[in-house]
Write an enzyme that holds these catalytic residues in place. Sequence first.
Site, PDB file in Angstrom:
ATOM      1  CE1 TYR A 143     -14.561 -61.490  -1.646  1.00 39.66           C
ATOM      2  CE2 TYR A 143     -13.462 -63.667  -1.550  1.00 39.66           C
ATOM      3  CZ  TYR A 143     -14.503 -62.998  -1.301  1.00 39.66           C
ATOM      4  OH  TYR A 143     -15.722 -63.524  -0.986  1.00 39.66           O
ATOM      5  CG  ASP A 238      -6.292 -63.498   2.695  1.00 39.02           C
ATOM      6  OD1 ASP A 238      -5.993 -64.678   2.727  1.00 39.02           O
ATOM      7  OD2 ASP A 238      -7.162 -63.108   2.293  1.00 39.02           O
ATOM      8  CE  LYS A 266      -9.908 -69.709  -2.770  1.00 42.54           C
ATOM      9  NZ  LYS A 266      -9.645 -68.263  -2.575  1.00 42.54           N
TER      10      LYS A 266
HETATM   11  C1  LIG Z   1     -10.867 -67.383  -1.789  1.00 43.30           C
HETATM   12  C2  LIG Z   1     -10.197 -66.194  -0.807  1.00 43.30           C
HETATM   13  C3  LIG Z   1     -10.746 -66.035   0.445  1.00 43.30           C
HETATM   14  C4  LIG Z   1     -12.039 -66.655   0.699  1.00 43.30           C
HETATM   15  O1  LIG Z   1     -12.299 -67.749   0.976  1.00 43.30           O
HETATM   16  P1  LIG Z   1     -13.394 -68.803   0.907  1.00 43.30           P
HETATM   17  O2  LIG Z   1     -13.064 -70.091   1.400  1.00 43.30           O
HETATM   18  O3  LIG Z   1     -14.159 -68.559  -0.373  1.00 43.30           O
HETATM   19  O4  LIG Z   1     -14.161 -67.980   2.425  1.00 43.30           O
HETATM   20  C5  LIG Z   1     -10.288 -64.985   1.070  1.00 43.30           C
HETATM   21  N1  LIG Z   1      -9.056 -64.666   0.802  1.00 43.30           N
HETATM   22  C6  LIG Z   1      -8.467 -64.728  -0.271  1.00 43.30           C
HETATM   23  C7  LIG Z   1      -7.087 -64.196  -0.909  1.00 43.30           C
HETATM   24  C8  LIG Z   1      -8.989 -65.796  -1.390  1.00 43.30           C
HETATM   25  O5  LIG Z   1      -8.121 -66.075  -2.491  1.00 43.30           O
END
Ligand SMILES: *Cc1c(COP(=O)(O)O)cnc(C)c1O
Length: 429
Positions: A143, A238, A266
């Site tokens: 994701y 990511d 995060k």
């Molecule tokens: C949480 C997450 C996102 C999205 O971040 P948001 O702050 O919720 O938009 C993107 N990539 C990864 C790997 C994530 O865990």
Amino acid sequence: MTSRNQTLFEKSQLLIPGGVNSPVRAFKSVGGTPIFFKKGKGAWLWDEDDNRYIDYVGSWGPMILGHANPEVVEAVKEAASNSLSFGAPTARELEMAELICKLVPSIEQVRLVSSGTEATMSAIRLARGYTGRTKIVKFEGCYHGHADPLLVKAGSGLLTFGTPSSAGVPADVAAHTLTLPYNDSHAVETLFSEIGEQIACVIVEPVAGNMNLVAPQPGFLEALRFQCSKFDSVLIFDEVMTGFRVALGGAQSLYNIKPDLTTLGKIIGGGLPVGAFGGRKDIMEHLAPLGPVYQAGTLSGNPVAVAAGLMTLKLIQADDFYGSLNKKTSRFVNGLIESSKASGIPFSAQSIGGMFGIYFSKSIPTSYDQVMQSDKEMFNRFFHAMLHSGIYLAPSAFEAGFVSASHDENEFDQTFLASDNAFRQLGNH
Ligand SMILES: *Cc1c(COP(=O)(O)O)cnc(C)c1O
């Protein structure tokens, strides 16, 4: 008697779609009423009915220090008292940039944004602008936030067009995204040998944490690095979840692979909305105002959010912070495995740094397909048994979990009492 949680959820559903501001919070996967929290301290949470829980979600990752860390709260108060926003540069943003570039050496330049979604969306635009190419590659079960080109599932074959995984995403946007199975180096090689010159970037979670926890198998990240270098495609790690979570330098330091761009989120905001993307200077210089790739944000680098993030990044550099966090997380995982043993229920678990995966399957999965084969119903029963005993796990079988630096013997003892009971209940069924 109806609880306040229930009343709030019923009212919320009238005014907020599904009663929540992000879908997984609705407990749809596990059933039941979502918990409305009003307070957190360290490893503990309190709900609107004054029930107390030990938290293994940590706001989906950011709360690595535990809730309401006094130094972070103080930094936020201090920043807030000097204005909530300027929309102009601040010295603290520079300090944050210096710290990010120091902790994650593949990042030579960095830009701050306000969420993980913004970070990945901007990194992809930048990769496309830099290479002049359109196609992007992602992996099944990963994701990367909810931007259009990333809400895509695989077509029927390796080279077939991706199709939208959400209504509202145009088919011709999805068509440029190719989705491969995670950990399948061979599929990556085959795809690149066919259309490598058209690929702008590969985006990957270097440890996948959005399909439960799936670790990269030896050679997988290396294969991505090799193919991207060979075809001048941009490799994007990511690390919105794994950054400062699996190690101080993120997954790239743990597996010793240097991506071209990295996205963060995060933990970098310590619980306030901060994201970032950064990497090679020659790529980052394609961003406006230096270059032709447009990207902007009214609240980017917000002084209060950056104050929370900066203090968090300072505190996680403490001696043995990650040694201790790793030990705590594996203690949690091993305790659950112990609890499961007498029940005879297929169960496995693993941790990487401060994140963990628990699976109702005999062995640890290494692909999306294997994750999907785990016993979701058994997880749901386990989830509710644990919740009933005051242990708050992610309300879905397909999410990773998190331990914070505030979790300690007392919390683990209570957790294992609960897990012993939960497995006994499941086994008796
Ligand atoms: C949480 C997450 C996102 C999205 O971040 P948001 O702050 O919720 O938009 C993107 N990539 C990864 C790997 C994530 O865990």
